[in-house]
Design a protein around this motif. Structure first.
Motif, PDB file in Angstrom:
ATOM      1  N   VAL A  84       1.103  -6.462  -2.476  1.00 15.69           N
ATOM      2  CA  VAL A  84       1.971  -5.986  -3.556  1.00 15.69           C
ATOM      3  C   VAL A  84       1.515  -6.569  -4.889  1.00 15.69           C
ATOM      4  N   ASP A  85       1.067  -7.824  -4.903  1.00 12.65           N
ATOM      5  CA  ASP A  85       0.555  -8.431  -6.141  1.00 12.65           C
ATOM      6  C   ASP A  85      -0.690  -7.708  -6.650  1.00 12.65           C
ATOM      7  N   ILE A  86      -1.599  -7.383  -5.737  1.00 10.58           N
ATOM      8  CA  ILE A  86      -2.811  -6.653  -6.127  1.00 10.58           C
ATOM      9  C   ILE A  86      -2.432  -5.297  -6.710  1.00 10.58           C
ATOM     10  N   ALA A  87      -1.509  -4.616  -6.053  1.00  9.95           N
ATOM     11  CA  ALA A  87      -1.061  -3.304  -6.530  1.00  9.95           C
ATOM     12  C   ALA A  87      -0.367  -3.435  -7.882  1.00  9.95           C
ATOM     13  N   SER A  88       0.434  -4.471  -8.044  1.00 10.84           N
ATOM     14  CA  SER A  88       1.154  -4.672  -9.297  1.00 10.84           C
ATOM     15  C   SER A  88       0.184  -4.910 -10.460  1.00 10.84           C
ATOM     16  N   GLU A  89      -0.829  -5.746 -10.221  1.00 10.64           N
ATOM     17  CA  GLU A  89      -1.829  -6.014 -11.258  1.00 10.64           C
ATOM     18  C   GLU A  89      -2.579  -4.736 -11.628  1.00 10.64           C
ATOM     19  N   ALA A  90      -2.948  -3.948 -10.625  1.00  8.01           N
ATOM     20  CA  ALA A  90      -3.656  -2.699 -10.886  1.00  8.01           C
ATOM     21  C   ALA A  90      -2.754  -1.706 -11.633  1.00  8.01           C
ATOM     22  N   HIS A  91      -1.472  -1.692 -11.279  1.00  9.69           N
ATOM     23  CA  HIS A  91      -0.537  -0.793 -11.961  1.00  9.69           C
ATOM     24  C   HIS A  91      -0.371  -1.205 -13.429  1.00  9.69           C
ATOM     25  N   SER A  96      -4.353  -1.088  -1.855  1.00 11.50           N
ATOM     26  CA  SER A  96      -3.201  -1.758  -1.254  1.00 11.50           C
ATOM     27  C   SER A  96      -2.370  -0.792  -0.431  1.00 11.50           C
ATOM     28  N   LEU A  97      -2.157   0.420  -0.967  1.00 12.00           N
ATOM     29  CA  LEU A  97      -1.380   1.409  -0.219  1.00 12.00           C
ATOM     30  C   LEU A  97      -2.077   1.767   1.095  1.00 12.00           C
ATOM     31  N   GLY A  98      -3.382   1.916   1.069  1.00 11.15           N
ATOM     32  CA  GLY A  98      -4.124   2.203   2.300  1.00 11.15           C
ATOM     33  C   GLY A  98      -3.973   1.087   3.319  1.00 11.15           C
ATOM     34  N   GLU A  99      -4.050  -0.149   2.847  1.00  8.27           N
ATOM     35  CA  GLU A  99      -3.896  -1.293   3.751  1.00  8.27           C
ATOM     36  C   GLU A  99      -2.474  -1.361   4.308  1.00  8.27           C
ATOM     37  N   LEU A 100      -1.487  -1.112   3.459  1.00 10.75           N
ATOM     38  CA  LEU A 100      -0.090  -1.110   3.917  1.00 10.75           C
ATOM     39  C   LEU A 100       0.164   0.026   4.912  1.00 10.75           C
ATOM     40  N   VAL A 124      12.341   0.752  14.901  1.00 10.07           N
ATOM     41  CA  VAL A 124      11.699   0.124  13.747  1.00 10.07           C
ATOM     42  C   VAL A 124      11.945  -1.381  13.838  1.00 10.07           C
ATOM     43  N   SER A 125      10.882  -2.110  14.024  1.00 10.94           N
ATOM     44  CA  SER A 125      10.981  -3.562  14.149  1.00 10.94           C
ATOM     45  C   SER A 125      11.173  -4.181  12.771  1.00 10.94           C
ATOM     46  N   PRO A 126      11.599  -5.455  12.717  1.00  8.24           N
ATOM     47  CA  PRO A 126      11.691  -6.129  11.420  1.00  8.24           C
ATOM     48  C   PRO A 126      10.333  -6.191  10.711  1.00  8.24           C
ATOM     49  N   THR A 127       9.267  -6.288  11.487  1.00  8.79           N
ATOM     50  CA  THR A 127       7.921  -6.292  10.909  1.00  8.79           C
ATOM     51  C   THR A 127       7.646  -4.962  10.209  1.00  8.79           C
ATOM     52  N   ALA A 128       7.921  -3.864  10.908  1.00  6.16           N
ATOM     53  CA  ALA A 128       7.694  -2.541  10.334  1.00  6.16           C
ATOM     54  C   ALA A 128       8.594  -2.310   9.125  1.00  6.16           C
ATOM     55  N   ALA A 129       9.827  -2.815   9.178  1.00  8.67           N
ATOM     56  CA  ALA A 129      10.757  -2.659   8.047  1.00  8.67           C
ATOM     57  C   ALA A 129      10.247  -3.416   6.818  1.00  8.67           C
ATOM     58  N   ALA A 130       9.693  -4.611   7.013  1.00  5.61           N
ATOM     59  CA  ALA A 130       9.151  -5.394   5.897  1.00  5.61           C
ATOM     60  C   ALA A 130       7.937  -4.688   5.298  1.00  5.61           C
ATOM     61  N   ILE A 131       7.103  -4.149   6.157  1.00  6.29           N
ATOM     62  CA  ILE A 131       5.928  -3.423   5.674  1.00  6.29           C
ATOM     63  C   ILE A 131       6.369  -2.169   4.915  1.00  6.29           C
ATOM     64  N   GLU A 132       7.371  -1.464   5.439  1.00  9.33           N
ATOM     65  CA  GLU A 132       7.862  -0.244   4.798  1.00  9.33           C
ATOM     66  C   GLU A 132       8.438  -0.534   3.418  1.00  9.33           C
ATOM     67  N   ALA A 133       9.107  -1.657   3.257  1.00  8.90           N
ATOM     68  CA  ALA A 133       9.664  -2.012   1.944  1.00  8.90           C
ATOM     69  C   ALA A 133       8.533  -2.223   0.925  1.00  8.90           C
ATOM     70  N   ALA A 134       7.499  -2.955   1.320  1.00  9.89           N
ATOM     71  CA  ALA A 134       6.358  -3.182   0.421  1.00  9.89           C
ATOM     72  C   ALA A 134       5.639  -1.870   0.152  1.00  9.89           C
ATOM     73  N   ARG A 135       5.485  -1.082   1.195  1.00 12.55           N
ATOM     74  CA  ARG A 135       4.805   0.203   1.075  1.00 12.55           C
ATOM     75  C   ARG A 135       5.554   1.145   0.132  1.00 12.55           C
ATOM     76  N   SER A 136       6.865   1.155   0.191  1.00 15.03           N
ATOM     77  CA  SER A 136       7.667   2.018  -0.684  1.00 15.03           C
ATOM     78  C   SER A 136       7.466   1.659  -2.156  1.00 15.03           C
ATOM     79  N   SER A 152       5.633   4.158  -4.848  1.00 11.77           N
ATOM     80  CA  SER A 152       6.285   4.635  -6.075  1.00 11.77           C
ATOM     81  C   SER A 152       5.344   4.491  -7.278  1.00 11.77           C
ATOM     82  N   TRP A 153       4.545   3.412  -7.302  1.00 16.67           N
ATOM     83  CA  TRP A 153       3.561   3.252  -8.378  1.00 16.67           C
ATOM     84  C   TRP A 153       2.491   4.340  -8.297  1.00 16.67           C
ATOM     85  N   VAL A 154       2.032   4.609  -7.076  1.00 17.42           N
ATOM     86  CA  VAL A 154       1.013   5.645  -6.890  1.00 17.42           C
ATOM     87  C   VAL A 154       1.553   7.002  -7.341  1.00 17.42           C
TER      88      VAL A 154
END
Length: 181
Positions: free
Chosen positions: A77-84, A129-133, A148-160, A164-166
């Motif tokens: 998310v930091d990499i994506a934020s810097e690029a955005h 970053s989106l591809g990796e997520l 949906v596991s807690p792991t998948a939910a955490a990834i989905e939150a970052a991915r969302s 949105s930036w993309v």
């Protein structure tokens, strides 16, 4: 009904044409002065060609795959934020260049194309970053397809967030590209 003499007329016409073609080809083959295949002076390389400094951006370094998930997600998310942010900082330059564009293939059109390309290049970290997520999310869902596991939910939150930036960047690129057509 066709007579025998009618069939021989095309043969009589084609015979002189064929002989003429053979004579022309043989005249070309008689010459022994072939051009040299050696490198000519104009073909010699002089000077050096290299990319201008700072014109090629290195791709963003992704967090190590062995890092724990929370750290890895935060890093992506930091990499994506810097690029955005880089995208947003280059957007006004592209907007100005495209607003003053002249006819196709003019200097202003070329400058606008370069500004648009620079804007597109600035978003590489967001897309990476989106591809990796996406890959992390697919792996998490394959590991636990029933729910949906807690792991998948955490990834989905970052991915969302990154998605949105993309989406916003895609809208800007499409709008600016449409003005250049």
């Amino acid at each position: 009904m066709m007579r025998a003499t009618d069939r021989s007329i095309p043969a009589l016409v084609s015979l002189p044409l064929s002989l003429g073609a053979v004579l022309l080809i043989s005249a070309c083959a008689g010459s022994r002065a072939y051009p040299s295949l050696a490198v000519r002076d104009i073909e010699r390389v002089e000077g050096s060609a290299s990319a201008a400094s700072g014109s090629i951006e290195a791709p963003p370094a992704l967090p190590a795959p062995t890092a724990d998930l929370t750290t890895r997600l935060a890093g992506l998310v930091d990499i994506a934020s810097e690029a955005h942010e880089k995208f947003k900082s280059r957007q006004p330059v592209a907007e100005r260049a495209i607003s003053g564009v002249g006819g196709a293939i003019s200097d202003s059109w070329t400058n606008a194309q370069v500004a648009l390309s620079s804007l597109q290049a600035a978003r590489s970290g967001v897309l990476t970053s989106l591809g990796e997520l996406d890959q992390l999310y697919a792996d998490a869902r394959i590991a636990n397809p029933e729910q949906v596991s807690p792991t998948a939910a955490a990834i989905e939150a970052a991915r969302s967030q990154v998605e949105s930036w993309v989406s916003s960047e895609n809208a800007v690129i499409e709008r600016l590209s449409a003005r250049l057509r």
